[in-house]
Design an enzyme around this catalytic site. Structure first.
Site, mmCIF file in Angstrom:
data_model
loop_
_atom_site.group_PDB
_atom_site.id
_atom_site.type_symbol
_atom_site.label_atom_id
_atom_site.label_comp_id
_atom_site.label_asym_id
_atom_site.label_seq_id
_atom_site.Cartn_x
_atom_site.Cartn_y
_atom_site.Cartn_z
ATOM 1 N N GLU A 22 1.094 -1.077 -0.246
ATOM 2 C CA GLU A 22 -0.072 -0.159 0.102
ATOM 3 C C GLU A 22 0.935 1.308 -0.137
ATOM 4 O OE1 GLU A 22 -1.286 2.137 3.179
ATOM 5 O OE2 GLU A 22 -0.753 0.336 4.669
ATOM 6 N N LYS A 84 -4.852 10.942 1.221
ATOM 7 C CA LYS A 84 -5.256 9.217 1.912
ATOM 8 C C LYS A 84 -6.300 9.056 1.043
ATOM 9 C CE LYS A 84 -6.544 7.057 6.040
ATOM 10 N NZ LYS A 84 -6.425 7.861 7.112
ATOM 11 N N VAL A 104 -5.722 0.459 3.053
ATOM 12 C CA VAL A 104 -5.646 -0.666 2.808
ATOM 13 C C VAL A 104 -6.908 -1.029 2.237
ATOM 14 C CG1 VAL A 104 -6.165 -3.509 4.368
ATOM 15 C CG2 VAL A 104 -4.334 -1.934 4.887
ATOM 16 N N ASP A 136 -16.089 6.311 14.060
ATOM 17 C CA ASP A 136 -15.072 6.430 13.485
ATOM 18 C C ASP A 136 -14.719 4.303 13.316
ATOM 19 O OD1 ASP A 136 -12.814 6.386 11.647
ATOM 20 O OD2 ASP A 136 -11.532 8.191 13.381
ATOM 21 N N SER A 138 -12.954 1.957 10.713
ATOM 22 C CA SER A 138 -12.447 2.404 8.853
ATOM 23 C C SER A 138 -13.165 1.320 8.571
ATOM 24 C CB SER A 138 -10.017 1.825 9.347
ATOM 25 O OG SER A 138 -10.046 1.488 8.288
ATOM 26 N N ALA A 139 -13.302 1.914 6.995
ATOM 27 C CA ALA A 139 -13.418 0.718 5.781
ATOM 28 C C ALA A 139 -12.318 0.072 5.091
ATOM 29 C CB ALA A 139 -14.027 2.456 4.619
ATOM 30 N N ASP A 140 -11.373 -0.351 6.016
ATOM 31 C CA ASP A 140 -10.406 -1.500 5.858
ATOM 32 C C ASP A 140 -11.241 -2.327 6.200
ATOM 33 O OD1 ASP A 140 -8.397 0.427 4.678
ATOM 34 O OD2 ASP A 140 -7.312 -0.247 6.963
ATOM 35 N N LYS A 157 -3.556 -1.824 14.434
ATOM 36 C CA LYS A 157 -3.174 -0.471 14.236
ATOM 37 C C LYS A 157 -2.954 -0.097 16.461
ATOM 38 C CE LYS A 157 -3.512 2.060 12.024
ATOM 39 N NZ LYS A 157 -3.713 2.180 10.196
HETATM 40 N N1 PSU Z 1 -0.707 0.306 9.482
HETATM 41 C C1 PSU Z 1 0.751 1.527 9.784
HETATM 42 N N2 PSU Z 1 0.494 2.579 8.844
HETATM 43 C C2 PSU Z 1 -0.398 3.400 7.646
HETATM 44 C C3 PSU Z 1 -1.532 2.884 8.129
HETATM 45 C C4 PSU Z 1 -1.694 1.290 8.160
HETATM 46 O O1 PSU Z 1 1.554 0.781 9.849
HETATM 47 O O2 PSU Z 1 -0.231 5.047 8.328
HETATM 48 C C5 PSU Z 1 -2.729 2.866 6.541
HETATM 49 C C6 PSU Z 1 -2.878 2.439 6.318
HETATM 50 O O3 PSU Z 1 -3.170 2.360 5.132
HETATM 51 C C7 PSU Z 1 -4.736 2.245 6.419
HETATM 52 C C8 PSU Z 1 -4.745 4.038 7.233
HETATM 53 O O4 PSU Z 1 -5.623 1.071 5.949
HETATM 54 O O5 PSU Z 1 -3.952 4.407 7.804
HETATM 55 C C9 PSU Z 1 -6.188 3.185 7.829
HETATM 56 O O6 PSU Z 1 -6.488 4.525 8.277
HETATM 57 P P1 PSU Z 1 -8.528 4.690 8.810
HETATM 58 O O7 PSU Z 1 -7.999 4.268 10.462
HETATM 59 O O8 PSU Z 1 -8.777 6.153 8.076
HETATM 60 O O9 PSU Z 1 -9.218 3.925 8.075
HETATM 61 MN MN MN Z 2 -11.931 6.628 9.811
#
Ligand code: PSU
Ligand code: MN
Length: 306
Positions: A22, A84, A104, A136, A138-140, A157
């Protein structure tokens, strides 16, 4: 619709192993110059293990599987000029001819469209702490439910609500598998205390499991699989230190009133400061390990009888 690098297209054509990587972690997850170092090191790890790397992103409006070396450099140095992108943002960036780093979720979507089945990242997004108020999530997670890609990670994370993230993955019907471990890793730390429903001993077993999941897609999980690899012991951080740093990072995000897609990049940057750079070192090491494991799984997959 999709641009593949010549190398990636040739590998897919000949059924050789390919690993997707990614780009959000390059543009928004790590500081410069470690981010550029990481982008190059991850591709090198994949190659060393016998697979072809395909870093994914939207380059000047073109959804791309296999970013070029100059793209990688631009993504690592452009700062806020590179967006992003989650899945919902891909078409907007394409229409506007913008550069966008894929999360992701977006990386899975583009990888699957190209025919790439294995993807390595650091930690996936998940349910944020306080999600009951902020909503909140994640869409992941929703992407894992619908898009058939095996994602190699160190869990979600650590800044997230890990028990809630695991519950949500269960609700969505996403298989979560430990790589030589029976519990969810906690990203910077090896242990979360949260048991996983399945475990494999190595890359071959992971490949066989993935093949079975794909064969049974119509009656079992139709989307992705999360393969969780704990960070290398030499660089893993003690859970208590991490939790204390997370508490400080979360307090800063709250005070700065950070919301939406900015939350994760803000927290990762705050963690780097709160741990005096230690979190960045751990993040790099686990990323490299995950790239290697993903390549080994892709190689094993290519060797399985169809
Ligand atoms: N894991 C890491 N560093 C990152 C991310 C994940 O070690 O920067 C990123 C990934 O791209 C993941 C995103 O999909 O953070 C999640 O963002 P959000 O919580 O806004 O969905
Ligand atoms: Mn989010």
């Amino acid at each position: 619709m999709l641009r593949l690098s010549a190398e990636v297209a040739a590998a897919l054509d000949e059924s050789r192993p390919v690993v997707a990587l990614e780009s959000t972690l390059i543009s928004h997850g790590l500081p410069f110059p470690e981010n550029l170092q990481a982008a190059r090191a991850l591709e090198a790890e994949v190659r060393a293990a016998g697979a072809v790397p395909a870093t994914v992103g939207v380059a000047r409006g073109v959804p791309t599987v296999g970013l070029s070396a100059t793209d990688l450099e631009r993504f690592a140095t452009a700062g806020g000029a590179v967006r992003k992108l989650s899945r919902r943002d891909i078409a907007v960036a394409a229409a506007q001819g913008a550069d966008g780093a894929t999360t992701v979720a977006a990386t899975m979507a583009l990888a699957a469209a190209a025919g790439v089945e294995v993807f390595a990242t650091g930690g996936i997004g998940g349910v944020h702490r306080g999600a009951a108020r902020s909503w909140d999530v994640s869409a992941d997670l929703t992407e894992l439910a619908r898009t058939p890609v095996l994602v190699v990670c160190a869990g979600a994370k650590a800044i997230l609500d890990l028990p809630a993230t695991l519950e949500y993955l269960e609700t969505l019907g996403v298989p979560v598998v430990g790589y030589g471990v029976g519990e969810l890793p906690a990203f910077y730390s090896r242990s979360s205390g949260l048991p996983l429903p399945a475990e494999v001993a190595g890359a071959r077993e992971a490949a066989r499991l993935w093949r079975a999941q794909r064969t049974l897609a119509a009656v079992a999980a139709p989307g992705g699989l999360l393969l969780c690899v704990p960070p290398p012991a030499e660089v893993a951080l003690p859970r208590d230190d991490v939790e204390a740093a997370i508490a400080r990072a979360l307090a800063r995000a709250e005070a700065a009133n950070v919301r939406g897609p900015a939350v994760t990049p803000y927290l990762l940057a705050a963690m780097a400061e709160e741990t005096h750079g230690e979190s960045v070192g751990t993040n790099l090491a686990l990323l490299r390990q995950n790239a290697r494991v993903a390549a080994e799984v892709a190689v094993a997959l290519a060797g399985l009888p169809r």
